[in-house]
Enzyme design. Structure first.
Site, mmCIF file in Angstrom:
data_model
loop_
_atom_site.group_PDB
_atom_site.id
_atom_site.type_symbol
_atom_site.label_atom_id
_atom_site.label_comp_id
_atom_site.label_asym_id
_atom_site.label_seq_id
_atom_site.Cartn_x
_atom_site.Cartn_y
_atom_site.Cartn_z
ATOM 1 N N TYR A 93 4.713 -11.017 5.492
ATOM 2 C CA TYR A 93 4.627 -10.110 4.493
ATOM 3 C C TYR A 93 5.737 -8.977 4.507
ATOM 4 O O TYR A 93 5.680 -7.910 5.131
ATOM 5 C CB TYR A 93 3.222 -9.255 4.506
ATOM 6 C CG TYR A 93 2.778 -8.356 3.647
ATOM 7 C CD1 TYR A 93 3.038 -8.717 2.252
ATOM 8 C CD2 TYR A 93 2.625 -7.014 3.809
ATOM 9 C CE1 TYR A 93 2.838 -7.487 1.269
ATOM 10 C CE2 TYR A 93 2.449 -6.049 2.986
ATOM 11 C CZ TYR A 93 2.159 -6.419 1.636
ATOM 12 O OH TYR A 93 2.010 -5.369 0.910
ATOM 13 N N ARG A 100 9.193 -5.538 -1.676
ATOM 14 C CA ARG A 100 7.772 -5.933 -1.742
ATOM 15 C C ARG A 100 7.131 -4.851 -2.438
ATOM 16 O O ARG A 100 7.277 -3.765 -2.530
ATOM 17 C CB ARG A 100 7.567 -5.656 -0.172
ATOM 18 C CG ARG A 100 6.207 -6.360 0.033
ATOM 19 C CD ARG A 100 5.822 -6.461 1.516
ATOM 20 N NE ARG A 100 5.674 -4.988 2.209
ATOM 21 C CZ ARG A 100 5.458 -4.694 3.566
ATOM 22 N NH1 ARG A 100 5.541 -5.495 4.394
ATOM 23 N NH2 ARG A 100 5.515 -3.205 3.905
ATOM 24 N N ASP A 101 5.741 -5.211 -2.911
ATOM 25 C CA ASP A 101 4.786 -4.321 -3.430
ATOM 26 C C ASP A 101 5.394 -3.991 -4.705
ATOM 27 O O ASP A 101 5.323 -2.529 -4.900
ATOM 28 C CB ASP A 101 4.324 -3.441 -2.382
ATOM 29 C CG ASP A 101 3.095 -2.833 -2.905
ATOM 30 O OD1 ASP A 101 2.180 -3.622 -3.425
ATOM 31 O OD2 ASP A 101 2.526 -1.860 -2.228
ATOM 32 N N SER A 109 2.686 0.186 -0.170
ATOM 33 C CA SER A 109 3.328 -1.045 0.982
ATOM 34 C C SER A 109 4.563 -1.169 1.050
ATOM 35 O O SER A 109 5.047 -2.366 1.159
ATOM 36 C CB SER A 109 2.299 -2.051 1.055
ATOM 37 O OG SER A 109 1.022 -2.000 1.376
ATOM 38 N N ASP A 132 0.175 -10.536 -2.953
ATOM 39 C CA ASP A 132 0.590 -9.848 -4.052
ATOM 40 C C ASP A 132 1.678 -10.312 -4.713
ATOM 41 O O ASP A 132 2.059 -9.742 -5.978
ATOM 42 C CB ASP A 132 0.653 -8.302 -4.020
ATOM 43 C CG ASP A 132 -0.398 -7.580 -3.302
ATOM 44 O OD1 ASP A 132 -1.634 -8.199 -3.508
ATOM 45 O OD2 ASP A 132 -0.393 -6.473 -3.173
ATOM 46 N N ASP A 178 -5.210 0.972 3.527
ATOM 47 C CA ASP A 178 -4.529 0.412 2.471
ATOM 48 C C ASP A 178 -3.346 1.241 1.934
ATOM 49 O O ASP A 178 -2.380 0.951 1.458
ATOM 50 C CB ASP A 178 -5.540 0.174 1.203
ATOM 51 C CG ASP A 178 -6.827 -0.710 1.433
ATOM 52 O OD1 ASP A 178 -6.388 -1.731 2.119
ATOM 53 O OD2 ASP A 178 -7.688 -0.414 1.050
HETATM 54 C C1 BGC Z 1 0.086 -2.935 4.871
HETATM 55 C C2 BGC Z 1 0.823 -3.685 6.249
HETATM 56 C C3 BGC Z 1 -0.604 -4.076 6.962
HETATM 57 C C4 BGC Z 1 -1.431 -4.714 6.299
HETATM 58 C C5 BGC Z 1 -2.840 -4.994 7.349
HETATM 59 C C6 BGC Z 1 -0.862 -3.732 4.329
HETATM 60 O O1 BGC Z 1 -1.775 -2.980 3.267
HETATM 61 O O2 BGC Z 1 1.034 -2.811 4.124
HETATM 62 O O3 BGC Z 1 1.654 -2.846 6.861
HETATM 63 O O4 BGC Z 1 0.020 -4.837 8.187
HETATM 64 O O5 BGC Z 1 -2.023 -4.206 5.114
HETATM 65 O O6 BGC Z 1 -3.358 -3.617 7.648
#
Ligand code: BGC
Length: 460
Positions: free
Chosen positions: A181, A186-187, A193, A234, A415
């Site tokens: 990820y 990203r996002d 995120s 995502d 989140d």
């Molecule tokens: C975050 C990550 C995190 C993951 C697991 C995501 O929403 O952006 O940084 O590692 O959740 O908690």
């Protein structure tokens, strides 16, 4: 992750979900559908699978997955993994083959020592003895190890070493789950995120050289254990519904398509089982969105050379959508896929239409134990009232080619921050259903963890 949700598009042109989600409290379920969903399983106890399944991933026995007991992080001593300490009688190797191809089957699911430590920090703050007991149960549950930034890759080898040491100790395949990820941009449809890499700043090269290449090397150096990789939550779903909005630009689209293809082709190894993120029923549940999503998945998989290691798709990652239900507090906007079982059935059919009829699924059940916790299906940020859902389990039934329930999102990890002044503040984390005490995405959120434990369904 900023999970988004797609606005209702055109009316369904065909019945991708049955819409007949009948029953309540775990009865009935998705398999009742007769539409295009090709529900194959019998749908028994769709909502609440009893743990009678063979080869369930999480043994209830006292060995658990944490060899050193509840204190500490559960890491077997010694991080090389070459020689398990004490009692190891399978140093010659364990046969990790899986006849069905399902990496969760017949395996112990590795418990992330980092997660055990986070839960321990909550136990240390808790005086209620009954609650502490429940938290200790959570310390035996497998959650994914998120590679959410380049620096996180530093911990991967030791993580896999520990899983191998356990495997040698218990003489049974141990499956570890990682999440890849860190895409550039990203996002793109949310803020919470946003990642460290940007296309315009050499992010593509860094993703390849500093992220995927070292992950590949570490996975290749651990060939004698099963590794599940959830690929880029995502990202491709955002291309299906959010192009042209916010940061989902043509540059982002190019990077997502090409770098997901790069990742799945580089990580294609016999012991690595990849599941590409495929959103959830409240996002690609509408038939038009499903069709678009399936086409994008197919394009990307083809561009990667159709790697055999792509076992299938992961749904509901970090989301709250229940396995099945017939009514919710929010407007379902004619989405025929009410729950994840329906959605998996429908997605399987849409994928079959583009030549991917052999793919399997896992559903993230980490926080989907309770419904009626949000005013809008699109709310994805630290929803108040959420509870842990079904425990990780192989072959739970209930939907087409469902390999497992699994806790991809470690419950208790935030989140996204509720701090309106933070750079990564996302409006969704300020809405009425979002817990306003939240720290940054991925950071431990003790108060929320307590709620998820208390609201667990089935109870802990
Ligand atoms: C975050 C990550 C995190 C993951 C697991 C995501 O929403 O952006 O940084 O590692 O959740 O908690």
């Amino acid at each position: 992750m900023g999970k988004w949700f797609a606005v209702l598009l055109a009316t369904a042109s065909f019945a991708a979900c049955s819409g007949d989600n009948g029953g309540e409290g775990g009865e009935g379920g998705a398999a009742a559908g007769t539409g295009a969903g090709t529900p194959t399983s019998s749908g028994v106890g769709a909502g609440t699978p009893t743990s009678s399944g063979v080869g369930a991933g999480t043994p209830t026995g006292s060995t658990g997955a944490t060899p050193t007991g509840t204190t500490g992080a559960g890491t077997p001593t010694g991080s090389t993994g070459a020689s398990p300490t004490g009692g190891g009688n399978c140093t010659g190797g364990v046969d990790i083959a899986t006849a069905s191809g399902n990496p969760f089957e017949g395996a112990e699911l590795f418990v992330d020592p980092g997660y055990v430590a986070k839960v321990q920090s909550s136990i240390d703050k808790t005086t209620d003895a009954a609650l502490v007991e429940q938290m200790k149960k959570v310390q035996k549950i497998s959650t994914a190890f998120w590679l959410d930034r380049i620096a996180a890759v530093d911990g991967l080898a030791a993580h896999l070493d520990a899983a191998l040491a356990l495997q040698n100790q218990i003489c049974k395949p141990v499956t570890s789950v990682i999440v890849v990820y860190d895409l550039p941009n990203r996002d793109c449809f949310a803020e919470a995120s946003n990642g460290e890499l940007r296309v315009e700043n050499g992010g593509v090269e860094r993703y390849r050289n500093e992220f995927i290449a070292p992950i590949k090397a570490i996975l290749a150096a651990h060939p004698n254990q099963r590794i599940v990789a959830v690929i880029e939550p995502d990202s491709l779903p955002n291309l299906a519904t959010n192009l042209g909005k916010k940061d989902c630009t043509p540059e982002t689209e190019k990077a997502y398509r090409e770098e997901v293809a790069h990742a799945i082709s580089e990580l294609n190894m016999p012991h690595v089982y990849q599941y590409i993120d495929a959103a959830h029923s409240g996002w690609l549940g509408w038939p038009d969105n499903q069709t678009k999503g399936a086409e994008i998945f197919s394009d990307v998989i083809k561009a990667a050379g159709n790697p055999a290691g792509v076992r299938g798709f992961a749904t509901n990652v970090a989301n709250y959508t229940q396995l099945s239900y017939s009514t919710e507090s929010y407007d379902q906007q004619s989405n025929p896929c009410y729950g994840e079982f329906d959605y998996v059935d429908a997605m399987a059919a849409a994928l079959a239409d583009v030549g991917l009829g052999d793919k399997h699924f896992i559903i993230d059940t980490s926080r989907n134990g309770r419904g009626n916790i949000r005013a809008d299906w699109g709310y994805w940020c630290n929803n108040i009232g959420a509870g842990m859902g079904e425990r990780p389990k192989a072959n739970p039934g209930g939907a087409t080619r469902l390999d497992a329930f699994y806790w991809v999102k470690p419950p208790g990890d935030s989140d996204g921050t509720a701090d309106k002044n933070a750079e990564r503040y996302d409006l969704f984390c300020g809405y009425e259903n979002a817990d306003q005490r939240a720290p940054e995405a991925g950071h431990w959120f003790h108060e929320y963890f307590v709620e998820c434990v208390k609201n667990a369904n089935p109870p802990l």
